[in-house]
Design an enzyme around this catalytic site. Structure first.
Site, PDB file in Angstrom:
ATOM      1  N   GLN A   1       1.223 -21.737  16.436  1.00  0.00           N
ATOM      2  CA  GLN A   1       1.749 -21.312  15.142  1.00  0.00           C
ATOM      3  C   GLN A   1       1.974 -19.798  15.128  1.00  0.00           C
ATOM      4  O   GLN A   1       1.108 -19.026  15.547  1.00  0.00           O
ATOM      5  CB  GLN A   1       0.781 -21.728  14.020  1.00  0.00           C
ATOM      6  CG  GLN A   1       1.317 -21.505  12.618  1.00  0.00           C
ATOM      7  CD  GLN A   1       2.534 -22.363  12.261  1.00  0.00           C
ATOM      8  OE1 GLN A   1       2.727 -23.444  12.809  1.00  0.00           O
ATOM      9  NE2 GLN A   1       3.350 -21.882  11.351  1.00  0.00           N
TER      10      GLN A   1
ATOM     11  N   LYS B   1       1.278 -30.308   9.485  1.00  0.00           N
ATOM     12  CA  LYS B   1       1.753 -30.871  10.754  1.00  0.00           C
ATOM     13  C   LYS B   1       0.766 -31.916  11.270  1.00  0.00           C
ATOM     14  O   LYS B   1       1.159 -32.996  11.723  1.00  0.00           O
ATOM     15  CB  LYS B   1       1.959 -29.743  11.787  1.00  0.00           C
ATOM     16  CG  LYS B   1       3.191 -28.885  11.473  1.00  0.00           C
ATOM     17  CD  LYS B   1       3.283 -27.618  12.313  1.00  0.00           C
ATOM     18  CE  LYS B   1       4.444 -26.739  11.827  1.00  0.00           C
ATOM     19  NZ  LYS B   1       4.579 -25.467  12.540  1.00  0.00           N
TER      20      LYS B   1
ATOM     21  N   ASP C   1       8.415 -26.984  19.703  1.00  0.00           N
ATOM     22  CA  ASP C   1       9.026 -26.057  18.743  1.00  0.00           C
ATOM     23  C   ASP C   1      10.436 -25.666  19.193  1.00  0.00           C
ATOM     24  O   ASP C   1      11.210 -25.116  18.406  1.00  0.00           O
ATOM     25  CB  ASP C   1       8.190 -24.772  18.644  1.00  0.00           C
ATOM     26  CG  ASP C   1       7.326 -24.724  17.394  1.00  0.00           C
ATOM     27  OD1 ASP C   1       7.723 -25.332  16.385  1.00  0.00           O
ATOM     28  OD2 ASP C   1       6.276 -24.062  17.439  1.00  0.00           O
TER      29      ASP C   1
HETATM   30  N1  GUN Z   1       6.047 -19.997  11.922  1.00  0.00           N
HETATM   31  C1  GUN Z   1       7.021 -20.209  11.023  1.00  0.00           C
HETATM   32  N2  GUN Z   1       7.764 -21.294  11.352  1.00  0.00           N
HETATM   33  C2  GUN Z   1       7.231 -21.770  12.498  1.00  0.00           C
HETATM   34  C3  GUN Z   1       7.557 -22.876  13.326  1.00  0.00           C
HETATM   35  O1  GUN Z   1       8.516 -23.639  13.094  1.00  0.00           O
HETATM   36  N3  GUN Z   1       6.767 -23.039  14.427  1.00  0.00           N
HETATM   37  C4  GUN Z   1       5.739 -22.208  14.717  1.00  0.00           C
HETATM   38  N4  GUN Z   1       5.026 -22.448  15.821  1.00  0.00           N
HETATM   39  N5  GUN Z   1       5.413 -21.172  13.968  1.00  0.00           N
HETATM   40  C5  GUN Z   1       6.158 -20.956  12.859  1.00  0.00           C
END
Ligand code: GUN
Length: 303
Positions: A105, A61, A128
Site C-alpha cells: 500500500q 481489500k 497493482d
Molecule cells: N495508494 C493509493 N491507491 C493505491 C493503489 O491502488 N494501490 C496501492 N498499493 N496503493 C495505493
C-alpha cells in the site's frame, strides 16, 4: 451505445453496484475452481505505518477477498521498518508459492523508495500493475496486469454503455497510479478506448478552457472540489477519482471524503457522473480482485 447528450439531467455511475456485480462474477469463478479441486486465489497486502486512509483501503481489500472466497494475508509493519527489511519481505512474498499476488500500500514513509519496492515485486505477482514490466507491456498493447483504478474507470464506462471512440477525454493529473495509465488506456484501439486524450497537470495553462472542450473529464489530482461547473461543458461525462479526507466535526469519524469534483455544481451539467464515495473507489478493489484471479490462473504470465 450512448453519446453525451446536450442535456441537463444526469445519470449516476454507480461504482458500488458495478463492483458488487464483478465480485459476484469472481465468486462464481472461485466456486468453479473449488469444484475442480484447484488452488484458491490468495492476495497478500503489506501495510506500513498507520495512515488512516491506507488502513481503510487495505481493510476493504482484505474484506473483499473474504467476500469472493479468496484467501488473504495482511502483513503490517511500523513506519520505522528499514528499506532493506521491507525489500526482504517483498522477496519472501515473491518466493511464497501460496501467494498469487500482493500489493504494497502506498504511500510509504519518506525513507523508503516506493520505486525500489515496486521494482522488487515479481511482475507476475504485481496485482497493482505498478511494475515497469506491466506498465511497459500495457503501453505496448501486450497482455499485462493493468493498474486497478484506470482499468476500473474503463470498466465503468464499458458497463454503462458509454461510447468512447472519437471522444475527447481530458485527464487532470499525471500520477503513475491513475492519470498517466488511464490516459494511455483510453487512447488505445480497444472496445472502450479510441479517445483523443489530453493529459493536463499542474503546469497546464488555461486548464478550464481545455476541460470545457472535453466529452469525458477524468479528475485525478487529489484536490477536493477542484473541478467546478464552469469547467465542464453541458452533457459531459465526469469521472471523479479524488478521495481526500476533509475535516468535518459533524461526522463521527471527524472527516468527510471529498472528490476532485464539486458534485453539487457539476452533476446537473453532466450526462453521467461518478459520486464520491461509491464511484471509482469500489471499482479499484474489484479490479484488484480480478487481477489476483488472473495472476492465480496464470492468464498473463504462464505459471
Ligand atoms: N495508494 C493509493 N491507491 C493505491 C493503489 O491502488 N494501490 C496501492 N498499493 N496503493 C495505493
Amino acid at each position: 451505445m450512448t453519446t453525451a447528450p446536450e442535456a441537463t439531467s444526469y445519470q449516476l455511475i454507480d461504482g458500488k453496484k458495478t463492483a458488487e456485480e464483478i465480485k459476484v462474477e469472481i465468486a462464481a469463478e472461485v466456486e468453479k475452481i473449488k469444484a475442480l479441486g484447484g488452488k484458491i486465489p490468495h492476495l497478500a497486502a503489506i501495510l506500513v505505518g498507520h495512515d488512516g486512509g491506507s488502513e481503510t483501503y487495505v481493510r476493504n481489500k482484505v474484506l473483499a477477498c473474504e467476500r469472493v472466497g479468496f484467501g488473504s494475508t495482511l502483513l503490517r509493519y511500523e513506519d520505522d521498518i528499514s528499506e532493506a527489511e521491507l525489500l526482504a519481505k517483498v522477496e519472501e512474498l515473491n518466493q511464497d508459492a501460496s501467494i498469487d499476488g500482493f500489493i504494497v500500500q502506498l504511500p510509504l514513509p519518506a525513507h523508503i523508495s516506493a520505486d525500489k519496492v515496486i521494482e522488487t515485486i515479481r511482475p507476475e505477482k504485481d496485482v497493482d500493475g505498478f511494475h515497469p514490466m506491466n506498465i511497459g507491456r500495457m503501453v505496448a498493447g501486450l497482455p499485462a496486469l493493468l493498474p486497478a483504478t484506470p482499468s476500473g474507470i474503463v470498466e465503468l464506462l464499458s458497463r454503462y454503455g458509454i461510447e468512447t471512440s472519437g471522444q475527447h477525454c481530458v485527464v487532470i493529473g499525471r500520477s503513475n497510479i491513475v492519470g498517466t495509465p488511464v490516459s494511455i488506456l483510453l487512447a488505445k484501439n480497444l472496445d472502450t478506448g479510441n479517445c483523443t486524450v489530453t493529459l493536463c497537470h499542474s503546469r497546464t495553462r488555461n486548464l478550464a478552457e481545455i476541460t470545457r472542450t472535453a466529452d469525458i473529464v477524468v479528475a485525478a489530482i487529489g484536490r477536493p472540489e477542484f473541478v467546478t461547473a464552469d469547467m465542464v461543458r453541458p452533457g459531459a461525462i465526469v469521472i471523479d477519482v479524488g478521495t481526500t479526507r476533509v475535516a468535518d466535526a459533524s461526522k463521527k469519524s471527524g472527516f468527510t471524503l471529498k472528490g476532485d469534483v464539486d458534485f453539487a455544481g457539476v452533476a446537473p451539467k453532466s450526462s453521467y457522473i461518478t459520486p464520491v464515495p461509491g464511484g471509482v473507489g469500489p471499482m479499484t478493489i474489484a479490479m484488484l480482485l480480478l487481477n489476483t484471479l488472473r495472476a492465480a490462473k496464470g492468464e498473463i504470465y504462464a505459471r
